[in-house]
Design a protein around this motif. Structure first.
Motif, short mmCIF file in Angstrom:
data_model
loop_
_atom_site.label_atom_id
_atom_site.label_comp_id
_atom_site.label_asym_id
_atom_site.label_seq_id
_atom_site.Cartn_x
_atom_site.Cartn_y
_atom_site.Cartn_z
N ALA A 192 -1.44 1.21 8.77
CA ALA A 192 -0.20 0.44 8.90
C ALA A 192 0.40 0.16 7.53
CB ALA A 192 -0.47 -0.87 9.65
N PHE A 193 -0.44 -0.24 6.57
CA PHE A 193 0.06 -0.53 5.23
C PHE A 193 0.59 0.73 4.56
CE2 PHE A 193 -3.29 -4.10 5.19
CZ PHE A 193 -2.45 -4.95 5.87
N ASP A 194 -0.10 1.85 4.77
CA ASP A 194 0.36 3.12 4.22
C ASP A 194 1.72 3.51 4.79
OD1 ASP A 194 -0.09 5.70 2.73
OD2 ASP A 194 0.01 6.48 4.79
N GLN A 195 1.90 3.34 6.07
CA GLN A 195 3.17 3.70 6.71
C GLN A 195 4.31 2.81 6.22
OE1 GLN A 195 1.04 5.53 10.63
NE2 GLN A 195 2.65 4.06 11.01
N ALA A 223 7.52 4.30 4.21
CA ALA A 223 8.90 4.01 4.63
C ALA A 223 9.71 3.44 3.48
CB ALA A 223 8.88 3.04 5.81
N LEU A 224 9.09 2.52 2.72
CA LEU A 224 9.81 1.93 1.59
C LEU A 224 10.10 2.99 0.53
CD1 LEU A 224 10.94 -0.70 0.41
CD2 LEU A 224 8.77 -0.93 -0.79
N ALA A 225 9.11 3.87 0.26
CA ALA A 225 9.33 4.94 -0.72
C ALA A 225 10.45 5.87 -0.28
CB ALA A 225 8.03 5.72 -0.93
N ALA A 272 10.16 -2.00 -5.97
CA ALA A 272 9.56 -1.05 -5.04
C ALA A 272 8.15 -0.68 -5.48
CB ALA A 272 10.44 0.20 -4.92
N LEU A 273 7.95 -0.49 -6.78
CA LEU A 273 6.61 -0.19 -7.30
C LEU A 273 5.66 -1.36 -7.08
CD1 LEU A 273 7.36 1.75 -10.60
CD2 LEU A 273 6.22 2.62 -8.54
N ALA A 274 6.13 -2.58 -7.27
CA ALA A 274 5.29 -3.76 -7.05
C ALA A 274 4.85 -3.84 -5.59
CB ALA A 274 6.04 -5.04 -7.46
N VAL A 275 5.77 -3.56 -4.68
CA VAL A 275 5.41 -3.57 -3.25
C VAL A 275 4.39 -2.48 -2.98
CG1 VAL A 275 6.27 -3.18 -0.91
CG2 VAL A 275 7.62 -4.55 -2.51
N SER A 276 4.63 -1.29 -3.49
CA SER A 276 3.74 -0.15 -3.28
C SER A 276 2.32 -0.44 -3.79
CB SER A 276 4.31 1.10 -3.97
OG SER A 276 3.43 2.18 -3.80
N GLU A 277 2.23 -0.98 -5.00
CA GLU A 277 0.92 -1.31 -5.57
C GLU A 277 0.21 -2.37 -4.74
OE1 GLU A 277 1.62 -2.37 -9.65
OE2 GLU A 277 2.30 -0.36 -10.16
N ALA A 278 0.94 -3.38 -4.30
CA ALA A 278 0.33 -4.44 -3.50
C ALA A 278 -0.15 -3.90 -2.14
CB ALA A 278 1.32 -5.59 -3.30
N LEU A 279 0.64 -3.01 -1.55
CA LEU A 279 0.22 -2.41 -0.27
C LEU A 279 -1.02 -1.53 -0.44
CD1 LEU A 279 3.66 -1.56 1.33
CD2 LEU A 279 1.96 -3.20 2.19
N GLU A 335 -3.34 -2.03 -2.64
CA GLU A 335 -4.42 -3.00 -2.79
C GLU A 335 -4.82 -3.58 -1.43
OE1 GLU A 335 -5.46 -7.19 -5.09
OE2 GLU A 335 -3.66 -6.09 -5.67
N ALA A 336 -3.83 -3.88 -0.60
CA ALA A 336 -4.11 -4.38 0.75
C ALA A 336 -4.89 -3.34 1.55
CB ALA A 336 -2.82 -4.76 1.46
N GLU A 337 -4.55 -2.05 1.39
CA GLU A 337 -5.29 -0.98 2.07
C GLU A 337 -6.75 -1.01 1.66
OE1 GLU A 337 -3.71 3.08 2.12
OE2 GLU A 337 -1.78 2.22 1.53
N ARG A 338 -6.99 -1.14 0.35
CA ARG A 338 -8.38 -1.17 -0.14
C ARG A 338 -9.13 -2.38 0.42
NH1 ARG A 338 -5.58 0.39 -4.81
NH2 ARG A 338 -5.73 -1.70 -5.70
N HIS A 339 -8.48 -3.53 0.45
CA HIS A 339 -9.13 -4.73 0.98
C HIS A 339 -9.40 -4.59 2.48
CE1 HIS A 339 -9.15 -7.24 -2.57
NE2 HIS A 339 -7.87 -6.99 -2.79
N ALA A 340 -8.46 -4.02 3.20
CA ALA A 340 -8.65 -3.83 4.64
C ALA A 340 -9.79 -2.85 4.91
CB ALA A 340 -7.36 -3.34 5.30
N THR A 341 -9.88 -1.81 4.11
CA THR A 341 -10.98 -0.85 4.26
C THR A 341 -12.31 -1.54 3.98
OG1 THR A 341 -9.57 1.01 3.69
CG2 THR A 341 -11.94 1.33 3.39
#
Length: 130
Positions: free
Chosen positions: A59-62, A66-68, A87-94, A96-102
């Motif tokens: 979900a975070f990747d998608q 979409a934002l990219a 946009a880069l700040a959002v991408s980096e945070a997402l 990081e969220a992917e890594r935490h979710a994993t």
């Protein structure tokens, strides 16, 4: 597949509400009875949260993709600063969220596995959880 007319944020809002309802339903009662009475319920709850956690990275990747795409197409603006910077700040945070979710999914797998061996030996009350 969901309809393109459905607001995609409806689903995560419902998931958040479901977690809030779970938290409410499993609170310790005023007489100090646990909100979850049996280890089987613990096992199933951990499994369900594990499934949720496993689905979050995609979900975070998608969202990031979409934002990219919006940024690449030139369809973003920013109230202040650089669109690219935000946009880069959002991408980096997402990411990081992917890594935490994993990591959360992997941790919940361990908890789920460990809880699978637990049984209950106390009195059974028909009003407790199933």
């Amino acid at each position: 597949m969901t309809s393109r007319k459905t607001d995609p944020t409806e689903r995560p809002r419902k998931a958040a509400e479901a977690v809030r309802a779970f938290n409410h339903a499993t609170q310790r009662t005023r007489d100090s009875r646990p909100g979850i009475a049996y280890p089987g319920t613990v096992y199933r709850a951990i499994g369900a949260f594990g499934t949720l956690a496993h689905r979050l990275p995609q979900a975070f990747d998608q969202i990031g993709t979409a934002l990219a795409d919006l940024h690449t197409a030139g369809h973003l603006t920013a109230d202040h600063g650089s669109v690219t910077e935000h946009a880069l700040a959002v991408s980096e945070a997402l990411r990081e969220a992917e890594r935490h979710a994993t990591a959360m999914a992997e941790t919940l797998e361990r908890a789920h596995s460990a809880s699978s061996t637990l049984g209950y030996s106390g009195p059974i009350d028909d009003t407790d959880d199933l």
